[in-house]
Motif scaffolding. Structure first.
Motif, mmCIF file in Angstrom:
data_model
loop_
_atom_site.group_PDB
_atom_site.id
_atom_site.type_symbol
_atom_site.label_atom_id
_atom_site.label_comp_id
_atom_site.label_asym_id
_atom_site.label_seq_id
_atom_site.Cartn_x
_atom_site.Cartn_y
_atom_site.Cartn_z
ATOM 1 N N GLY A 1 19.525 44.814 82.407
ATOM 2 C CA GLY A 1 19.720 46.233 82.124
ATOM 3 C C GLY A 1 19.153 46.658 80.791
ATOM 4 O O GLY A 1 18.658 47.785 80.639
ATOM 5 N N LEU A 2 19.196 45.753 79.817
ATOM 6 C CA LEU A 2 18.755 46.098 78.466
ATOM 7 C C LEU A 2 17.261 46.394 78.402
ATOM 8 O O LEU A 2 16.817 47.147 77.529
ATOM 9 N N ILE A 3 16.473 45.832 79.302
ATOM 10 C CA ILE A 3 15.040 46.069 79.280
ATOM 11 C C ILE A 3 14.719 47.552 79.484
ATOM 12 O O ILE A 3 13.715 48.057 78.975
ATOM 13 N N PHE A 4 15.592 48.274 80.208
ATOM 14 C CA PHE A 4 15.372 49.705 80.425
ATOM 15 C C PHE A 4 15.855 50.541 79.243
ATOM 16 O O PHE A 4 15.539 51.727 79.151
ATOM 17 N N LEU A 5 16.628 49.927 78.348
ATOM 18 C CA LEU A 5 17.125 50.612 77.159
ATOM 19 C C LEU A 5 16.338 50.202 75.918
ATOM 20 O O LEU A 5 16.759 50.484 74.789
ATOM 21 N N THR A 6 15.220 49.550 76.129
ATOM 22 C CA THR A 6 14.345 49.083 75.061
ATOM 23 C C THR A 6 12.936 49.569 75.380
ATOM 24 O O THR A 6 12.532 49.553 76.543
ATOM 25 N N PRO A 7 12.154 50.004 74.387
ATOM 26 C CA PRO A 7 10.795 50.498 74.662
ATOM 27 C C PRO A 7 9.824 49.380 75.011
ATOM 28 O O PRO A 7 8.867 49.106 74.291
ATOM 29 N N VAL A 8 10.109 48.725 76.119
ATOM 30 C CA VAL A 8 9.248 47.640 76.593
ATOM 31 C C VAL A 8 8.074 48.200 77.385
ATOM 32 O O VAL A 8 6.913 47.873 77.119
ATOM 33 N N ALA A 9 8.364 49.077 78.367
ATOM 34 C CA ALA A 9 7.335 49.576 79.276
ATOM 35 C C ALA A 9 6.959 51.017 79.016
ATOM 36 O O ALA A 9 6.131 51.571 79.733
ATOM 37 N N LEU B 1 20.639 60.690 75.297
ATOM 38 C CA LEU B 1 21.419 59.463 75.165
ATOM 39 C C LEU B 1 20.531 58.228 75.062
ATOM 40 O O LEU B 1 20.819 57.306 74.284
ATOM 41 N N LEU B 2 19.445 58.216 75.846
ATOM 42 C CA LEU B 2 18.544 57.059 75.815
ATOM 43 C C LEU B 2 17.942 56.880 74.424
ATOM 44 O O LEU B 2 17.828 55.750 73.933
ATOM 45 N N GLY B 3 17.563 57.979 73.794
ATOM 46 C CA GLY B 3 17.008 57.890 72.451
ATOM 47 C C GLY B 3 18.005 57.334 71.452
ATOM 48 O O GLY B 3 17.653 56.536 70.574
ATOM 49 N N LYS B 4 19.272 57.736 71.565
ATOM 50 C CA LYS B 4 20.297 57.234 70.654
ATOM 51 C C LYS B 4 20.541 55.738 70.865
ATOM 52 O O LYS B 4 20.750 54.995 69.898
ATOM 53 N N ILE B 5 20.525 55.314 72.143
ATOM 54 C CA ILE B 5 20.725 53.889 72.424
ATOM 55 C C ILE B 5 19.571 53.077 71.858
ATOM 56 O O ILE B 5 19.776 52.002 71.272
ATOM 57 N N MET B 6 18.348 53.593 72.011
ATOM 58 C CA MET B 6 17.187 52.877 71.469
ATOM 59 C C MET B 6 17.250 52.759 69.952
ATOM 60 O O MET B 6 16.821 51.760 69.372
ATOM 61 N N MET B 7 17.790 53.776 69.304
ATOM 62 C CA MET B 7 17.870 53.761 67.845
ATOM 63 C C MET B 7 18.793 52.657 67.342
ATOM 64 O O MET B 7 18.532 52.052 66.289
ATOM 65 N N VAL B 8 19.876 52.379 68.073
ATOM 66 C CA VAL B 8 20.830 51.350 67.638
ATOM 67 C C VAL B 8 20.543 49.994 68.274
ATOM 68 O O VAL B 8 21.200 49.009 67.935
ATOM 69 N N ASN B 9 19.577 49.944 69.171
ATOM 70 C CA ASN B 9 19.194 48.681 69.803
ATOM 71 C C ASN B 9 18.424 47.830 68.794
ATOM 72 O O ASN B 9 17.344 48.213 68.349
ATOM 73 N N PRO B 10 18.932 46.656 68.398
ATOM 74 C CA PRO B 10 18.249 45.869 67.369
ATOM 75 C C PRO B 10 16.893 45.326 67.808
ATOM 76 O O PRO B 10 16.067 44.962 66.960
ATOM 77 N N VAL B 11 16.665 45.253 69.107
ATOM 78 C CA VAL B 11 15.371 44.753 69.580
ATOM 79 C C VAL B 11 14.271 45.788 69.349
ATOM 80 O O VAL B 11 13.104 45.433 69.144
ATOM 81 N N THR B 12 14.621 47.073 69.354
ATOM 82 C CA THR B 12 13.634 48.146 69.290
ATOM 83 C C THR B 12 12.707 48.058 68.088
ATOM 84 O O THR B 12 11.472 48.071 68.254
ATOM 85 N N PRO B 13 13.207 47.984 66.839
ATOM 86 C CA PRO B 13 12.279 47.945 65.707
ATOM 87 C C PRO B 13 11.394 46.708 65.682
ATOM 88 O O PRO B 13 10.232 46.777 65.249
#
Length: 291
Positions: A212-220, A228-240
């Motif tokens: 599930g996390l792959i869809f909440l991370t700017p992978v694709a 909400l998706l933008g806020k989740i990406m901001m706090v996702n440690p994988v994103t930066p």
């Protein structure tokens, strides 16, 4: 307290008893951690060679299984994009390049997350019988992750050549965010070892979480800043970490280095804390395994 044992034919043997937890003697604990880390190098190499040989020797397709996960994931996103279900615009490179690069970089995090618990579960019998530097298992697992990533990286280079995509000279710094992804996954995986060895639910939970996390991370797709998706990406440690790796390949120096530095620094600190927890908890876990 020291107790000396001796007989006529043997030299004295010193048995050290250290009452209480080693956490009460941090300097002694850190010295032992460092000594075991140095002593584990040769054993880690032998475990790595054994595991890699066993992993690919008994498979029909061999090393193809290393590139199969990112290929399948990329193919799904490419299909969604080509059918306009997922409409990605404004990219500077062909979408197959973008999504394959994202999934290959993402996979190093996922592999690093799952490997610590996997190597400990595989070595349960050995841990119960042999006194060995426990760091060797984690190091050999990291070696397996890097070996698998090396195969995926070759695939990525080939695809870049096929599409004739130029990379920025800043690509030489890509190992830094990739190291961050490796350390972040390893840190989380090590912290999960004490509970994951005792309860198999953690394996299933990790599979569901990473799926599930792959869809909440700017992978694709590029990161979004709204909703909400933008806020989740901001706090996702994988994103930066992931975005920095992508930008170093395609665009030059990343625009937002502060989140990257923060996540990388926190990861290193918590990895060290996880190492301490691993050292203190593993003897108790081994005792429960052997009982």
């Amino acid at each position: 307290m020291k107790v000396k044992l001796a007989d006529q034919n043997k030299l004295p043997v010193v048995i050290r008893y250290t009452p209480g937890s080693k956490i009460n003697q941090p300097l002694l604990l850190f010295r032992e951690m460092w000594q075991d880390l140095k002593a584990s190098r040769e054993l880690a190499w032998r475990l790595f060679v054994r595991d890699i040989s066993a992993q690919y020797r008994q498979t029909l397709l061999g090393y193809f299984w290393a590139i199969f996960p990112p290929l399948v994931t990329s193919a799904v996103f490419i299909l969604l994009n080509s059918s306009r279900v997922l409409n990605i615009e404004g990219l500077t490179v062909p979408y197959p390049i973008y999504v394959l690069m994202g999934t290959v970089f993402w996979q190093i995090f996922v592999d690093a997350l799952n490997t610590p618990l996997r190597v400990i579960n595989e070595a349960k019998a050995m841990l119960a019988k042999i006194n060995m530097p426990k760091e060797a298992l984690i190091i050999s697992g990291i070696g397996r992750v890097l070996f698998s990533f090396g195969i995926k990286f070759i695939l990525l280079v080939v695809v870049f050549i096929i599409y004739r995509v130029d990379v920025n000279w800043t690509v030489i710094f890509v190992p830094i965010p990739l190291l961050g992804l490796l350390l972040l996954g390893t840190m989380l995986g090590v912290l999960l070892i004490p509970i994951g060895v005792l309860y198999k639910d953690i394996d299933s939970a990790l599979l569901i979480a990473t799926s599930g996390l792959i869809f909440l991370t700017p992978v694709a797709y590029p990161p979004t800043v709204g909703g909400l998706l933008g806020k989740i990406m901001m706090v996702n440690p994988v994103t930066p970490l992931l975005l920095t790796a992508k930008e170093l390949v395609l665009n030059g120096f990343p625009e937002n280095l502060i989140p990257f530095v923060i996540v990388f620094s926190v990861t290193v600190i918590f990895l060290f804390l996880g190492w301490i927890i691993y050292r203190l908890a593993l003897p108790i876990i081994i005792e429960r395994i052997g009982s």
